[in-house]
Design a protein around this motif. Sequence first.
Motif, PDB file in Angstrom:
ATOM      1  N   LEU A 176      -3.426   0.282   4.986  1.00 52.23           N
ATOM      2  CA  LEU A 176      -2.102   0.167   4.031  1.00 52.23           C
ATOM      3  C   LEU A 176      -1.288  -1.205   4.760  1.00 52.23           C
ATOM      4  CD1 LEU A 176      -1.200   3.334   2.803  1.00 52.23           C
ATOM      5  CD2 LEU A 176      -3.075   1.786   1.860  1.00 52.23           C
ATOM      6  N   GLY A 225      -0.527   1.105  -4.821  1.00 54.03           N
ATOM      7  CA  GLY A 225      -0.898   0.885  -3.753  1.00 54.03           C
ATOM      8  C   GLY A 225      -1.746   1.974  -3.400  1.00 54.03           C
ATOM      9  N   SER A 226      -0.180   3.390  -3.755  1.00 55.34           N
ATOM     10  CA  SER A 226      -0.786   4.765  -2.589  1.00 55.34           C
ATOM     11  C   SER A 226      -1.807   5.180  -3.526  1.00 55.34           C
ATOM     12  CB  SER A 226       0.263   4.768  -2.864  1.00 55.34           C
ATOM     13  OG  SER A 226       1.029   5.721  -3.710  1.00 55.34           O
ATOM     14  N   ALA A 277      -5.131   4.415  -2.818  1.00 57.97           N
ATOM     15  CA  ALA A 277      -5.565   4.906  -1.968  1.00 57.97           C
ATOM     16  C   ALA A 277      -5.990   5.644  -1.840  1.00 57.97           C
ATOM     17  CB  ALA A 277      -4.360   4.675  -0.934  1.00 57.97           C
ATOM     18  N   ASP A 300       2.693  -2.603   4.138  1.00 56.43           N
ATOM     19  CA  ASP A 300       3.940  -2.532   3.324  1.00 56.43           C
ATOM     20  C   ASP A 300       5.103  -2.636   4.121  1.00 56.43           C
ATOM     21  OD1 ASP A 300       4.555  -0.990   0.877  1.00 56.43           O
ATOM     22  OD2 ASP A 300       6.110  -1.592   1.931  1.00 56.43           O
ATOM     23  N   GLY A 333       0.772  -1.263  -0.147  1.00 53.71           N
ATOM     24  CA  GLY A 333      -0.314  -0.300  -0.114  1.00 53.71           C
ATOM     25  C   GLY A 333       0.918   1.715   0.482  1.00 53.71           C
TER      26      GLY A 333
END
Length: 331
Positions: free
Chosen positions: A35, A19-20, A23, A37, A14
């Motif tokens: 998240l 992923g970010s 998000a 990670d 995340g």
Amino acid sequence: MSEFLSKRVLITGGLGFIGSNLARRLVGLGADVTLVDSLIPQYGGNFQNIADIRDRLTVNICDVRDPFAIEHLVREQHFLFNLAGQTSHLDSMTDPQTDLDINASAQLSLLEACRKANPGIRLVFASTRQLYGRPDYLPVDEKHPIRPVDVNGINKLAGEGYHLLYSNVYDIRASVLRLTNTYGPGMRVVDARQTFLGIWIRQLIEGSAIKVFGDGLQLRDFNFVDDCVDALLLAATNEAAIGQVYNLGSREVVNLKSLAELMIQMVAGGRFEIVPFPADRKAIDIGDYYSDFSAIERDLEWTPKVDLKTGLAQTIAYYQQHHAHYWNAST
């Protein structure tokens, strides 16, 4: 996308690039986002990627290879976007065991965690076009033979297979997307572990020549990260996607020399040079590649919206402003 309002969403990988960005979109849609990670330096996780939304989500520093932590984290989640992975094709050849552990074994453990702790979860797995290998025909559709040219492709194929198996046998509602050359703000630019475009952008901003391998005539297609996020959200909310594998791609196909020419026009003093392939890269190069994405277009009504010139300009501008947070591989 009202389906995400007040829903609990887990994103592995995340803090990384895709992923970010996912998000950020989900937070805007009112989701309760967590998240996961590992923040292993080589894999692209970076707190700068969520600097603007840090107080609107939860971050758990955890490795997907930890089955006990993952089983705890998947409990009571409504959606899981499984984006964690080892993405470097070269690293998969020099350290195949780690690639196996992350891209295959950990995926099986994660699915077992879902089966035991949350069988009703909706799951989307990010795979790669690399598993097709050198194309027999273009554009490449989902029926194309699977012939990976590196360990990464073999292990990502295993990860896909586990997700589809658990969907078919255990009714874990999983979908698979085969991504192709995703780029945009937040991607790893310190080296080429995620995409060659990353190191090209760094070379461009630093004033050094973009290095184009081979003759520069290799054809590629690209997806801006916002379009990739659209596909992930559509796959997670459409019943037609369950148990399916979809290519992403673009109708805008360009050779690498033309791509470099486009990019150097965007930064004063930009330049490129054609250089021979390093032997390790030449051994796993797939030649021309671009995708047929008509299946996801038909079933989920997804089509890329951001043209290459616009997406590149936005990406370059981001790194011109924020490069201090990305040039160091350990951040």
